[in-house]
Design an enzyme around this catalytic site. Structure first.
Site, PDB file in Angstrom:
ATOM      1  CD  GLU A  91      -2.577  -1.152   2.661  1.00 48.03           C
ATOM      2  OE1 GLU A  91      -2.702  -0.086   3.286  1.00 48.03           O
ATOM      3  OE2 GLU A  91      -3.064  -2.217   3.031  1.00 48.03           O
ATOM      4  CB  CYS A 104       2.582   7.258   3.560  1.00 48.48           C
ATOM      5  SG  CYS A 104       2.884   6.053   4.841  1.00 48.48           S
ATOM      6  N   GLY A 156       5.644  -2.407   6.717  1.00 53.11           N
ATOM      7  CA  GLY A 156       6.997  -2.909   6.937  1.00 53.11           C
ATOM      8  C   GLY A 156       7.851  -2.004   7.805  1.00 53.11           C
ATOM      9  CD  GLU A 157      11.673  -0.890  11.438  1.00 53.81           C
ATOM     10  OE1 GLU A 157      10.680  -0.453  12.041  1.00 53.81           O
ATOM     11  OE2 GLU A 157      12.700  -0.213  11.225  1.00 53.81           O
ATOM     12  CB  SER A 188       8.769   5.895  10.446  1.00 49.88           C
ATOM     13  OG  SER A 188       8.233   5.529  11.688  1.00 49.88           O
ATOM     14  CG  LEU A 211       8.916   6.907  22.628  1.00 51.08           C
ATOM     15  CD1 LEU A 211       9.404   8.340  22.777  1.00 51.08           C
ATOM     16  CD2 LEU A 211       8.179   6.505  23.877  1.00 51.08           C
ATOM     17  CG  HIS A 212       3.865   3.656  19.853  1.00 51.41           C
ATOM     18  ND1 HIS A 212       3.426   4.783  19.193  1.00 51.41           N
ATOM     19  CD2 HIS A 212       4.315   2.824  18.888  1.00 51.41           C
ATOM     20  CE1 HIS A 212       3.605   4.644  17.895  1.00 51.41           C
ATOM     21  NE2 HIS A 212       4.148   3.468  17.682  1.00 51.41           N
TER      22      HIS A 212
END
Lengths: 341, 223
Positions: A91, A104, A156-157, A188, A211-212
């Protein structure tokens, strides 16, 4: 299967032209057609000799793919769905805001990180994207050529696919590529420290860190990566780098009701980020299917933001966009995947 | 005493004592233990000085003379094929143990796929396991690493799930299918998950749907 040309760097193209015995300037010409001029076929590369074009077509495909599906939100946000060679889906979101067009992009098909709040993780990991597949998400959307900002915050990372991500950044920022300023690009991560260090050394793009919650125990519940790379260690590493000038580091913070949205969290965040030149982006949580988490109330988000600003940490609330088209990453592709199965 | 906090990753040279292929393409390597550690912790490991290290769960008891890690050989990987070729006496570089995926005496379910059994085996070898249920999911019967020992010591608290083979004794199916068949999940129990990301995500969803508070679930992924 033929190799894809789109996604190769200038040095990669030089290897090809050198091996073929073509003039040295041919690599630069090919890069120009691939990136600046946006050629859609080898035939368009008219300043290359016919012999070179034929030789390229024999060994390579261009590697440009149109989106398989596009959805447009009432607020103008677009979600593009791209198919991959292996029959999976990725996406890409396009978010217009005034003069800005932010795209993005995804860096992997699925994700390995298993964060509790993330829909992409529910697909598991299905594969890495190549640099070409990453850049194609910017090249092949309707807004190509008008994109002002890029964020690597899709599926994904990015730092679990570092090599291809760095190559894609080189193509986006090099003078022979798209010549974008790295200050208009943000990558990110959830905080994979060794890859983050390499990124900070090799790229000038901005960094965003998920972070969260500032607390170890809570972050482990949300994000299994905390076991291997604790957030305190991530922040310690970030402190070694200069973010006081043009390069920015920001921290993403999804607001979960009665979990990470209390005054206690404001105090601990202030302690964790003390003295660091950074900003925090608060993000409203839009629950995904089956999640036990709820989004914070609007007034809590506002007061959380004000408290952090009062403590001297520049804090903003990210506008929610494209909710009517599942713009949060993972939702649309998971639906397509399930349909296929 | 080992801490949960990750220290600055100083990589120290150690000498390999053992390299055993305990199942096809799965190796257990060990070196002399020089640190205290808590069962469930990890080390960073590299083969050359200055190489980017990878993280591995320790797979040995914390009072044993050797420290061990368990790994799959990934043909396309840059590290594991070289690790698999190591011989006793060869040098490798490891960090001090760290990490917070820690076991204790409190009741828990240890849920693992493949080599994700490593931290639980470390916990077991460190004397834990009396109040624990170990559920191990693999594809083939020869992938129940340490199976005989675990069967002998844990008995019915050791559940084996095999998705592609059966022998009449193990649950034939995926670990997540076994979880779905459970009538309920005990409360007051912690649920540890370790292994491939998709198993972790699916098992976590099943547990949460089955009424387990998500704060009682702790996961470690292999990536």
């Amino acid at each position: 299967m033929k190799e894809m040309l789109f996604g190769k760097t200038l040095s990669g193209l030089r290897e090809i032209t050198g091996a073929a015995g073509w003039p040295a300037y041919t690599a630069r010409q090919i890069a120009d057609w691939l990136y600046a001029k946006g050629a859609g076929s080898f035939g368009e590369m008219t300043n290359l000799s016919l012999k070179v074009r034929e030789a390229l077509a024999e060994k390579y495909v261009l590697g440009i793919f149109p989106p398989a599906k596009v959805q447009t939100s009432a607020d103008g946000t677009r979600k593009y769905l791209f198919g991959t060679a292996s029959g999976k889906f990725i996406e890409t979101a396009m978010i217009p805001e005034g003069d800005r067009i932010t795209v993005c992009v995804s860096s992997q098909v699925g994700c390995k990180m298993g964060c509790l709040f993330c829909m992409t993780g529910k697909q598991g990991f299905q594969g890495q994207l190549t640099a070409g597949e990453i850049v194609n998400q910017i090249r092949s959307i309707e807004e190509a050529g008008r994109v002002s900002n890029i964020v690597y915050m899709g599926m994904g990372e990015p730092f679990d696919n570092l090599e291809e991500v760095l190559t894609s950044l080189e193509i986006l920022t090099a003078p022979w590529g798209y010549a974008m300023s790295p200050r208009r690009i943000t990558v990110s991560t959830i905080g994979i420290i060794p890859a983050m260090k390499t990124f900070l050394e090799k790229s000038e793009a901005h960094l965003a860190v998920s972070l969260h919650t500032p607390y170890d125990e809570e972050r482990r519940q949300l994000m299994p990566v905390q076991v291997a790379y604790p957030i305190a260690q991530v922040v310690d590493e970030i402190r070694k780098w200069d973010f006081s000038h043009q390069r920015r580091v920001s921290f993403e913070y999804i607001m979960f009701r009665d979990f990470n949205d209390t005054p206690r969290h404001v105090r601990e965040l202030t302690r964790l980020l003390n003295g660091l030149s950074c900003r925090i982006n608060l993000i409203r949580f839009h629950p995904i299917p089956g999640t036990p988490l709820l989004g914070s109330h609007e007034e809590t988000i506002t007061s959380f933001r004000e408290s952090l600003n009062n403590k001297g940490i520049l804090t903003t609330v990210r506008a929610s966009r494209g909710q009517d088209i599942y713009a949060a990453c993972g939702l649309l592709s998971t639906r397509e995947l399930l349909k296929k199965e | 005493m080992a801490s949960g906090k990750m220290e600055e990753a100083v990589m120290r040279p150690v000498t390999l004592i053992r390299n055993e292929e305990i199942s096809p393409r799965v190796h257990l390597i060990s070196w002399r233990r020089e640190d205290d550690f808590l069962p469930g912790q990890v080390v960073k490991l590299a083969l050359g000085e200055g190489e980017t290290p990878r993280i591995y769960s320790l797979c040995s008891g914390n009072r044993e003379e050797e420290m061990a890690v368990l790994f799959n050989v990934r043909e396309e990987g840059s590290l594991t094929p070289r690790m698999a070729a190591l011989r006793p006496g060869d040098r490798l570089y490891v960090s001090a143990p760290y990490g917070t995926f820690l076991g204790d005496e409190a009741p828990a379910w240890w849920i693992a796929s493949g080599t994700g059994i490593a931290p639980f085996y470390s916990m077991f070898r460190s004397g834990l396991g009396s109040h624990h249920l170990l559920v191990h999911g693999v594809r083939y019967l020869n992938q129940f690493y340490f199976g005989e020992e675990l069967q002998r010591e844990m008995g019915s608290r050791y559940v084996r799930c095999c998705s592609r083979e059966g022998d009449g004794e193990v649950f034939q199916g995926r670990l997540t299918a076994w979880l779905q068949q459970q009538a309920s999940f005990p409360s007051g129990t912690r649920y540890y998950l370790c292994g491939n990301p998709l198993m972790v995500v699916e098992a976590r969803d099943i547990l949460i749907a089955g009424g387990v508070p998500w704060g009682d679930i702790v996961a470690e992924i292999y990536f």
